[in-house]
Motif scaffolding. Sequence first.
Motif, PDB file in Angstrom:
ATOM      1  N   GLY A  34      89.242 110.151 119.632  1.00  0.00           N
ATOM      2  CA  GLY A  34      88.412 109.583 118.947  1.00  0.00           C
ATOM      3  C   GLY A  34      89.179 108.731 117.813  1.00  0.00           C
ATOM      4  O   GLY A  34      89.343 107.918 116.849  1.00  0.00           O
ATOM      5  N   LEU A  35      89.954 109.823 117.316  1.00  0.00           N
ATOM      6  CA  LEU A  35      90.603 110.418 116.044  1.00  0.00           C
ATOM      7  C   LEU A  35      92.105 109.338 116.502  1.00  0.00           C
ATOM      8  O   LEU A  35      92.701 107.794 115.177  1.00  0.00           O
ATOM      9  CB  LEU A  35      91.120 111.567 115.254  1.00  0.00           C
ATOM     10  CG  LEU A  35      90.316 112.029 114.795  1.00  0.00           C
ATOM     11  CD1 LEU A  35      90.292 113.360 114.098  1.00  0.00           C
ATOM     12  CD2 LEU A  35      90.015 111.941 113.697  1.00  0.00           C
ATOM     13  N   PHE A  36      92.819 109.380 117.174  1.00  0.00           N
ATOM     14  CA  PHE A  36      93.832 108.691 117.550  1.00  0.00           C
ATOM     15  C   PHE A  36      93.460 106.958 117.656  1.00  0.00           C
ATOM     16  O   PHE A  36      94.606 106.438 117.131  1.00  0.00           O
ATOM     17  CB  PHE A  36      94.762 109.392 119.357  1.00  0.00           C
ATOM     18  CG  PHE A  36      95.087 110.587 119.157  1.00  0.00           C
ATOM     19  CD1 PHE A  36      95.947 110.615 117.798  1.00  0.00           C
ATOM     20  CD2 PHE A  36      95.036 111.137 120.028  1.00  0.00           C
ATOM     21  CE1 PHE A  36      97.133 111.978 117.685  1.00  0.00           C
ATOM     22  CE2 PHE A  36      96.225 112.314 119.993  1.00  0.00           C
ATOM     23  CZ  PHE A  36      96.483 111.960 119.075  1.00  0.00           C
ATOM     24  N   THR A  37      91.905 107.075 118.402  1.00  0.00           N
ATOM     25  CA  THR A  37      91.979 105.770 118.542  1.00  0.00           C
ATOM     26  C   THR A  37      91.814 104.995 117.564  1.00  0.00           C
ATOM     27  O   THR A  37      91.803 103.780 116.909  1.00  0.00           O
ATOM     28  CB  THR A  37      90.711 105.734 119.468  1.00  0.00           C
ATOM     29  OG1 THR A  37      90.749 105.509 120.378  1.00  0.00           O
ATOM     30  CG2 THR A  37      89.574 104.432 119.515  1.00  0.00           C
ATOM     31  N   VAL A  38      91.095 105.814 116.236  1.00  0.00           N
ATOM     32  CA  VAL A  38      90.542 105.150 114.912  1.00  0.00           C
ATOM     33  C   VAL A  38      92.067 104.599 114.509  1.00  0.00           C
ATOM     34  O   VAL A  38      92.099 103.731 113.406  1.00  0.00           O
ATOM     35  CB  VAL A  38      90.069 106.257 114.367  1.00  0.00           C
ATOM     36  CG1 VAL A  38      89.639 105.324 112.722  1.00  0.00           C
ATOM     37  CG2 VAL A  38      88.234 105.963 114.323  1.00  0.00           C
ATOM     38  N   GLY A  39      92.923 105.065 114.219  1.00  0.00           N
ATOM     39  CA  GLY A  39      94.175 105.124 113.616  1.00  0.00           C
ATOM     40  C   GLY A  39      95.136 104.272 114.191  1.00  0.00           C
ATOM     41  O   GLY A  39      95.544 103.717 113.509  1.00  0.00           O
ATOM     42  N   VAL A  40      94.526 104.189 115.497  1.00  0.00           N
ATOM     43  CA  VAL A  40      95.617 103.253 116.196  1.00  0.00           C
ATOM     44  C   VAL A  40      95.121 102.028 115.343  1.00  0.00           C
ATOM     45  O   VAL A  40      96.206 100.941 115.095  1.00  0.00           O
ATOM     46  CB  VAL A  40      95.683 103.689 117.156  1.00  0.00           C
ATOM     47  CG1 VAL A  40      96.528 101.799 117.756  1.00  0.00           C
ATOM     48  CG2 VAL A  40      96.396 103.914 117.940  1.00  0.00           C
ATOM     49  N   PHE A  41      93.753 101.457 115.593  1.00  0.00           N
ATOM     50  CA  PHE A  41      92.960 100.707 115.083  1.00  0.00           C
ATOM     51  C   PHE A  41      93.692  99.688 113.945  1.00  0.00           C
ATOM     52  O   PHE A  41      94.031  98.532 113.285  1.00  0.00           O
ATOM     53  CB  PHE A  41      92.010 100.415 115.974  1.00  0.00           C
ATOM     54  CG  PHE A  41      91.102 100.328 116.939  1.00  0.00           C
ATOM     55  CD1 PHE A  41      90.987  98.649 117.402  1.00  0.00           C
ATOM     56  CD2 PHE A  41      91.375 100.962 118.480  1.00  0.00           C
ATOM     57  CE1 PHE A  41      90.678  97.662 118.333  1.00  0.00           C
ATOM     58  CE2 PHE A  41      90.641 100.380 119.246  1.00  0.00           C
ATOM     59  CZ  PHE A  41      90.778  99.572 119.343  1.00  0.00           C
ATOM     60  N   THR A  42      92.914 101.145 113.176  1.00  0.00           N
ATOM     61  CA  THR A  42      93.536 100.903 111.511  1.00  0.00           C
ATOM     62  C   THR A  42      94.592 100.586 111.249  1.00  0.00           C
ATOM     63  O   THR A  42      95.154  99.268 110.227  1.00  0.00           O
ATOM     64  CB  THR A  42      93.106 101.964 110.822  1.00  0.00           C
ATOM     65  OG1 THR A  42      91.501 102.550 111.019  1.00  0.00           O
ATOM     66  CG2 THR A  42      92.728 102.283 109.094  1.00  0.00           C
ATOM     67  N   PHE A  43      95.880 101.282 111.466  1.00  0.00           N
ATOM     68  CA  PHE A  43      96.661 101.030 111.698  1.00  0.00           C
ATOM     69  C   PHE A  43      96.897  99.337 111.353  1.00  0.00           C
ATOM     70  O   PHE A  43      98.188  98.505 111.260  1.00  0.00           O
ATOM     71  CB  PHE A  43      97.894 102.012 111.743  1.00  0.00           C
ATOM     72  CG  PHE A  43      99.236 101.909 111.739  1.00  0.00           C
ATOM     73  CD1 PHE A  43      99.680 102.555 110.623  1.00  0.00           C
ATOM     74  CD2 PHE A  43      99.820 100.409 112.282  1.00  0.00           C
ATOM     75  CE1 PHE A  43     101.309 102.511 110.410  1.00  0.00           C
ATOM     76  CE2 PHE A  43     101.815 101.407 111.889  1.00  0.00           C
ATOM     77  CZ  PHE A  43     102.349 101.629 110.552  1.00  0.00           C
ATOM     78  N   THR A  44      97.105  98.946 113.235  1.00  0.00           N
ATOM     79  CA  THR A  44      97.064  97.715 113.501  1.00  0.00           C
ATOM     80  C   THR A  44      96.508  96.840 112.438  1.00  0.00           C
ATOM     81  O   THR A  44      97.546  95.472 112.156  1.00  0.00           O
ATOM     82  CB  THR A  44      96.793  97.815 114.972  1.00  0.00           C
ATOM     83  OG1 THR A  44      97.088  98.347 115.617  1.00  0.00           O
ATOM     84  CG2 THR A  44      96.891  96.436 115.389  1.00  0.00           C
ATOM     85  N   ALA A  45      95.688  97.070 112.415  1.00  0.00           N
ATOM     86  CA  ALA A  45      94.239  96.719 111.420  1.00  0.00           C
ATOM     87  C   ALA A  45      95.171  95.953 109.729  1.00  0.00           C
ATOM     88  O   ALA A  45      95.193  95.199 108.962  1.00  0.00           O
ATOM     89  CB  ALA A  45      92.993  96.815 111.467  1.00  0.00           C
ATOM     90  N   SER A  46      95.748  97.634 109.400  1.00  0.00           N
ATOM     91  CA  SER A  46      96.085  97.057 108.065  1.00  0.00           C
ATOM     92  C   SER A  46      97.948  96.244 108.195  1.00  0.00           C
ATOM     93  O   SER A  46      98.255  96.124 107.265  1.00  0.00           O
ATOM     94  CB  SER A  46      96.673  98.675 107.907  1.00  0.00           C
ATOM     95  OG  SER A  46      94.923  99.458 107.493  1.00  0.00           O
TER      96      SER A  46
END
Length: 229
Positions: free
Chosen positions: A147-159
């Motif tokens: 779950g953390l990896f998913t959040v991290g990838v989505f947040t990094f991509t959006a930012s």
Amino acid sequence: FPRSLTFDNFVVAFRDNALGQYMVNSVVVAVSTTVIVLALSFLAGYALAGRWIRGRTAIMTSLLMLSVFPAIAVLTPLYLLERNLGLLNSYPGLIVPYVAFNLPFAIWIMRNYLQGIPSTIEEASEIDGAGAWRTVLSVILPMAKPGLFTVGVFTFTASWSEFLMALTFNSENSFRTIPVGIALFGTQFTVPFAQIFAASVAATIPIVILVLVFRRSIVSGLTSGAVKG
């Protein structure tokens, strides 16, 4: 197809258009935003996945509404607020609003994933004498990695790819991120398509690497809780 391959456009993009500075700025903003969102979303998701918070449905509904709220609707008041606080042309001027806009969706993902962890694991940890923080950090956190990896990838991509707020809040070249920097490659009379395409390829490489490395964890984090029983 070109008759011969050349990397001159990449060299020009980095040498004459400050692409390296734009990438450094994007890395600082995206990584800082991702770390803060990961910490806050994990703690909030863990609390909302438990049974001791009243009004969880209302909270989750509010988070869902905030996650689809358009940034352009509050762009002007955000600009005025950051100007009064002296945050324009700075890293915090982008990190703070990025955290605010990415956190609701991140909490949704973490809450859904943490709900799939059996409560018996926490009970067994408490029986063994572990306190609340010890249970969260030593037991729940390692199990929440997908779950953390998913959040991290989505947040990094959006930012990394956000354009509107980056264009509005940072006008100095030393704080511009990659999307804004690439958009400003052209002049009034010329549009250097070759350098723009080369810079765009360079900008997508970190995202491609993240998705390829963590693709299995992303799928696991997104589909967690979809099927039970």
